[in-house]
Design a protein around this motif. Sequence first.
Motif, PDB file in Angstrom:
ATOM      1  N   TYR A  66       0.860  -1.193   0.000  1.00 18.10           N
ATOM      2  CA  TYR A  66       0.000   0.000   0.000  1.00 18.10           C
ATOM      3  C   TYR A  66       0.889   1.233   0.000  1.00 18.10           C
ATOM      4  O   TYR A  66       1.835   1.333   0.802  1.00 18.10           O
ATOM      5  CB  TYR A  66      -0.909   0.009   1.229  1.00 18.10           C
ATOM      6  CG  TYR A  66      -1.668   1.313   1.398  1.00 18.10           C
ATOM      7  CD1 TYR A  66      -2.799   1.576   0.622  1.00 18.10           C
ATOM      8  CD2 TYR A  66      -1.248   2.272   2.313  1.00 18.10           C
ATOM      9  CE1 TYR A  66      -3.494   2.777   0.772  1.00 18.10           C
ATOM     10  CE2 TYR A  66      -1.936   3.476   2.461  1.00 18.10           C
ATOM     11  CZ  TYR A  66      -3.053   3.723   1.683  1.00 18.10           C
ATOM     12  OH  TYR A  66      -3.729   4.905   1.812  1.00 18.10           O
ATOM     13  N   ASN A  67       0.610   2.166  -0.888  1.00 15.14           N
ATOM     14  CA  ASN A  67       1.405   3.388  -0.970  1.00 15.14           C
ATOM     15  C   ASN A  67       0.844   4.439  -0.025  1.00 15.14           C
ATOM     16  O   ASN A  67      -0.112   5.147  -0.343  1.00 15.14           O
ATOM     17  CB  ASN A  67       1.428   3.913  -2.408  1.00 15.14           C
ATOM     18  CG  ASN A  67       2.312   5.148  -2.540  1.00 15.14           C
ATOM     19  OD1 ASN A  67       2.950   5.593  -1.584  1.00 15.14           O
ATOM     20  ND2 ASN A  67       2.370   5.704  -3.736  1.00 15.14           N
ATOM     21  N   ILE A  99       2.974   2.529  -8.235  1.00 14.40           N
ATOM     22  CA  ILE A  99       1.781   2.409  -7.405  1.00 14.40           C
ATOM     23  C   ILE A  99       1.329   3.826  -7.042  1.00 14.40           C
ATOM     24  O   ILE A  99       2.085   4.576  -6.411  1.00 14.40           O
ATOM     25  CB  ILE A  99       2.063   1.604  -6.133  1.00 14.40           C
ATOM     26  CG1 ILE A  99       2.675   0.240  -6.481  1.00 14.40           C
ATOM     27  CG2 ILE A  99       0.786   1.427  -5.308  1.00 14.40           C
ATOM     28  CD1 ILE A  99       3.182  -0.527  -5.268  1.00 14.40           C
ATOM     29  N   PRO A 100       0.128   4.240  -7.439  1.00 11.69           N
ATOM     30  CA  PRO A 100      -0.307   5.603  -7.107  1.00 11.69           C
ATOM     31  C   PRO A 100      -0.475   5.791  -5.609  1.00 11.69           C
ATOM     32  O   PRO A 100      -0.621   4.833  -4.836  1.00 11.69           O
ATOM     33  CB  PRO A 100      -1.652   5.730  -7.836  1.00 11.69           C
ATOM     34  CG  PRO A 100      -1.671   4.630  -8.840  1.00 11.69           C
ATOM     35  CD  PRO A 100      -0.855   3.520  -8.241  1.00 11.69           C
ATOM     36  N   GLY A 102      -2.063   6.162  -2.206  1.00  7.35           N
ATOM     37  CA  GLY A 102      -3.314   5.655  -1.652  1.00  7.35           C
ATOM     38  C   GLY A 102      -3.814   4.368  -2.269  1.00  7.35           C
ATOM     39  O   GLY A 102      -4.907   3.905  -1.928  1.00  7.35           O
ATOM     40  N   GLU A 103      -3.015   3.747  -3.150  1.00  2.81           N
ATOM     41  CA  GLU A 103      -3.439   2.516  -3.800  1.00  2.81           C
ATOM     42  C   GLU A 103      -2.557   1.347  -3.368  1.00  2.81           C
ATOM     43  O   GLU A 103      -1.459   1.539  -2.816  1.00  2.81           O
ATOM     44  CB  GLU A 103      -3.391   2.664  -5.322  1.00  2.81           C
ATOM     45  CG  GLU A 103      -4.311   3.737  -5.875  1.00  2.81           C
ATOM     46  CD  GLU A 103      -5.778   3.416  -5.683  1.00  2.81           C
ATOM     47  OE1 GLU A 103      -6.111   2.202  -5.610  1.00  2.81           O
ATOM     48  OE2 GLU A 103      -6.588   4.354  -5.593  1.00  2.81           O
ATOM     49  N   THR A 104      -3.041   0.132  -3.649  1.00  2.00           N
ATOM     50  CA  THR A 104      -2.329  -1.101  -3.280  1.00  2.00           C
ATOM     51  C   THR A 104      -2.024  -1.914  -4.526  1.00  2.00           C
ATOM     52  O   THR A 104      -2.847  -2.010  -5.435  1.00  2.00           O
ATOM     53  CB  THR A 104      -3.176  -1.949  -2.310  1.00  2.00           C
ATOM     54  OG1 THR A 104      -3.413  -1.214  -1.112  1.00  2.00           O
ATOM     55  CG2 THR A 104      -2.458  -3.257  -1.957  1.00  2.00           C
ATOM     56  N   PHE A 105      -0.828  -2.486  -4.553  1.00  2.00           N
ATOM     57  CA  PHE A 105      -0.453  -3.431  -5.601  1.00  2.00           C
ATOM     58  C   PHE A 105       0.114  -4.666  -4.919  1.00  2.00           C
ATOM     59  O   PHE A 105       0.930  -4.556  -3.985  1.00  2.00           O
ATOM     60  CB  PHE A 105       0.602  -2.825  -6.536  1.00  2.00           C
ATOM     61  CG  PHE A 105       1.001  -3.721  -7.677  1.00  2.00           C
ATOM     62  CD1 PHE A 105       0.252  -3.756  -8.837  1.00  2.00           C
ATOM     63  CD2 PHE A 105       2.122  -4.538  -7.588  1.00  2.00           C
ATOM     64  CE1 PHE A 105       0.606  -4.586  -9.909  1.00  2.00           C
ATOM     65  CE2 PHE A 105       2.494  -5.370  -8.641  1.00  2.00           C
ATOM     66  CZ  PHE A 105       1.721  -5.393  -9.801  1.00  2.00           C
TER      67      PHE A 105
END
Length: 339
Positions: A66-67, A99-100, A102-105
């Motif tokens: 998570y970013n 990874i933007p 607030g997003e998760t990869f």
Amino acid sequence: MLSKIQFLLLAASASRAAIVEHWWNISYAEANPDGLFLRRVIGVNGTWPPPPLEVNRGDTLLLHAYNGLDVPTALHHHGMFLRNRTFMDGAVGVTQCPIPVGETFTYEIPTGEEWGTYWAHGHFSGQYVDGLRAPFIIHNSPEPHQYDEEYTVILGDWYHQQHEPLVTKFMSIANPGGAEPVPESAIMYFSQNGKYLPGFNDNTGLTFQPGKTYRLRLIGTTALAMFWFWIDGHQMRVIEVDGTDVEEAPVDMISVSAAQRYSVLVTARNDTNNNWLIHANMDEGMFDGVPDTLHMNITSKVVYNPSAPMAPTILVDEYANTVKDPFFAPLSPKSVGPA
């Protein structure tokens, strides 16, 4: 066609394989590992350094990243082949989008083809210089070399500025010679069984018991520096180079550059009368200049007896690899097919 024995071995390996999951909130924290300057770093789950990753060969690592930063990020599992899944490689702008915020990869890292000593680190801009880096160990079973216990030794250079101003200065027209930023210090720290030992440099150490043989996994997590590594009163035997098992090669010291990994075996002494220094000295040749404030040599210790004195420092005449890299012999040579 696989023989019956090969098939059974593959089936047994598959039956032991596991899914190993980690949840990383990549976020800012504060740290002062060199004891000289408290600075903002990039950590995981509010702490630094990011946790070590350890799996068994055949396992699949699922790392949910998570970013939690205010800029994009990505992770690279250094040395992994990632066949047919290069979009998991983490090299932003080359194999993966970042990874933007607030997003998760989720990184899915299979380990059936590879084992040994690796590391995971940030691969967006210079984020690993700010601390986004951790050991990644893949245990083989059975290991071809015999030992009793193991430690991971993490070597790093350390900057007091964040990477953005360092990169700006490096890329500036005012730096026509391309002199790289010189770190403020160096750090050495250890992990074992997926957890860090407390402390850094001379505030930490490795516990040895007489007669036991230890595997030390050396990882160079530096941005620029190269280290010369040795242990007073002990000889090392190299058994792994960048994830490849090799025939034992005795060395008195070894150089470790950025991203390099070695495993060495060290057999403990039979007496507990002294403790012994572990040396990690940066090589001046990597720097355009050495500031007066930069201590090039750091030490930790091998501890046999907490109440025993430190053995006198053993001076070395020169820095030198006693075995050159081209002469390491893999345990399982692989033929190279036609181009």
